[in-house]
Design a protein around this motif. Sequence first.
Motif, PDB file in Angstrom:
ATOM      1  N   SER A   1      45.357  32.912-116.895  1.00  0.00           N
ATOM      2  CA  SER A   1      45.551  32.650-115.467  1.00  0.00           C
ATOM      3  C   SER A   1      44.276  32.928-114.678  1.00  0.00           C
ATOM      4  O   SER A   1      43.909  32.169-113.775  1.00  0.00           O
ATOM      5  CB  SER A   1      46.694  33.520-114.914  1.00  0.00           C
TER       6      SER A   1
ATOM      7  N   ARG B   1      41.259  30.217-114.829  1.00  0.00           N
ATOM      8  CA  ARG B   1      41.424  28.869-114.274  1.00  0.00           C
ATOM      9  C   ARG B   1      40.552  28.649-113.052  1.00  0.00           C
ATOM     10  O   ARG B   1      39.947  27.587-112.875  1.00  0.00           O
ATOM     11  CB  ARG B   1      42.886  28.622-113.913  1.00  0.00           C
ATOM     12  N   SER B   2      40.448  29.653-112.193  1.00  0.00           N
ATOM     13  CA  SER B   2      39.736  29.483-110.927  1.00  0.00           C
ATOM     14  C   SER B   2      38.233  29.327-111.089  1.00  0.00           C
ATOM     15  O   SER B   2      37.549  28.882-110.161  1.00  0.00           O
ATOM     16  CB  SER B   2      40.028  30.665-110.000  1.00  0.00           C
TER      17      SER B   2
ATOM     18  N   TRP C   1      50.388  24.308-113.799  1.00  0.00           N
ATOM     19  CA  TRP C   1      49.115  23.907-113.202  1.00  0.00           C
ATOM     20  C   TRP C   1      49.042  22.403-112.993  1.00  0.00           C
ATOM     21  O   TRP C   1      48.549  21.937-111.958  1.00  0.00           O
ATOM     22  CB  TRP C   1      47.963  24.350-114.107  1.00  0.00           C
TER      23      TRP C   1
ATOM     24  N   TRP D   1      46.245  20.922-110.356  1.00  0.00           N
ATOM     25  CA  TRP D   1      44.995  21.628-110.639  1.00  0.00           C
ATOM     26  C   TRP D   1      44.215  21.049-111.825  1.00  0.00           C
ATOM     27  O   TRP D   1      43.092  21.434-112.076  1.00  0.00           O
ATOM     28  CB  TRP D   1      45.292  23.098-110.918  1.00  0.00           C
TER      29      TRP D   1
END
Length: 307
Positions: free
Chosen positions: A237, A240-241, A269, A274
Amino acid sequence: MAEKREEENKDDGKDSHFPVMTKEVLEVLNVHPGQWYVDATLGQGGHARAILEAGGSVIAIDRDPKAIEKARLELLPIFGERLRLTCMNHAGMGEFLPSMRVDISGVVLDSGWSMAQASENGAGLSFDAEGPLDMRMDPTLERTAMDILEQQSAEELAAIFSNFGEEPLALPISRALVQSRSRGRLPRTPKELAAFVSGVYYRKGYRRSRRHPATRVFMALRIEVNGEIDSLVRGVSGVRSILGSGARLAVLTFHSREDREIKHLFREWVREGWGRLLQSKPVLPGKAEIEHNPRSRSAKLRVYIAN
């Protein structure tokens, strides 16, 4: 279920040093020379080495200091500045990786735990070990497997064995352990625990199979001690950013619970816009690899591509 992790199974008679699905990992990461990749679970260094040999540069992470030291001795002299080593839990890599100040083209996280690493770790992960029931991959963790056996109720132990090991005799084994604990006869070494679980199987009339009867119990204790499911979800998690457009995140699991977590996370996601999946179903090992390396048979590789 067929989706069982095989790391603890010593009876295959094969070399467990082989990294699983190396060719597939390189393909799904789309490795290119000069680009940076993250091996979030360095282990024996197989995937990191493959990426480096393909021309990529690697940030290698592992919570086991012995794995980092092994790579420092074996890989760093060969690949130099193209390899960066960090001893940490991959759960925190989302916060850590920006400090590396490089663009990440791909991340691979292999949740497997090889018998070779288990032996070198010396934390009581081998059925034949005579040392303490530890099972910590990170020696700074406070709770050991022995602590769990000494402190948890039969119901709590059964939940651990069932949820993380899919152990069919979870409750009988747990009750037997608590009974032995009340008499001051709790198993205190991996060898004693393996024999204890085998004894429960024998009394229940289960036939001996190629897999050691204690495989699922050892796996479940290790997952509980190290918080592996939570670390997996937090790590995936968090990363991802930091993935730029087109960057790929490949997660290799060996356990049905892990695979479900990743499948649901990736699908969420995608629904939120995303990114996308490389393919809807996981990539599986080929027949030749399974014959050569039996522990690969339960592997599932899922790949997410960032927008």
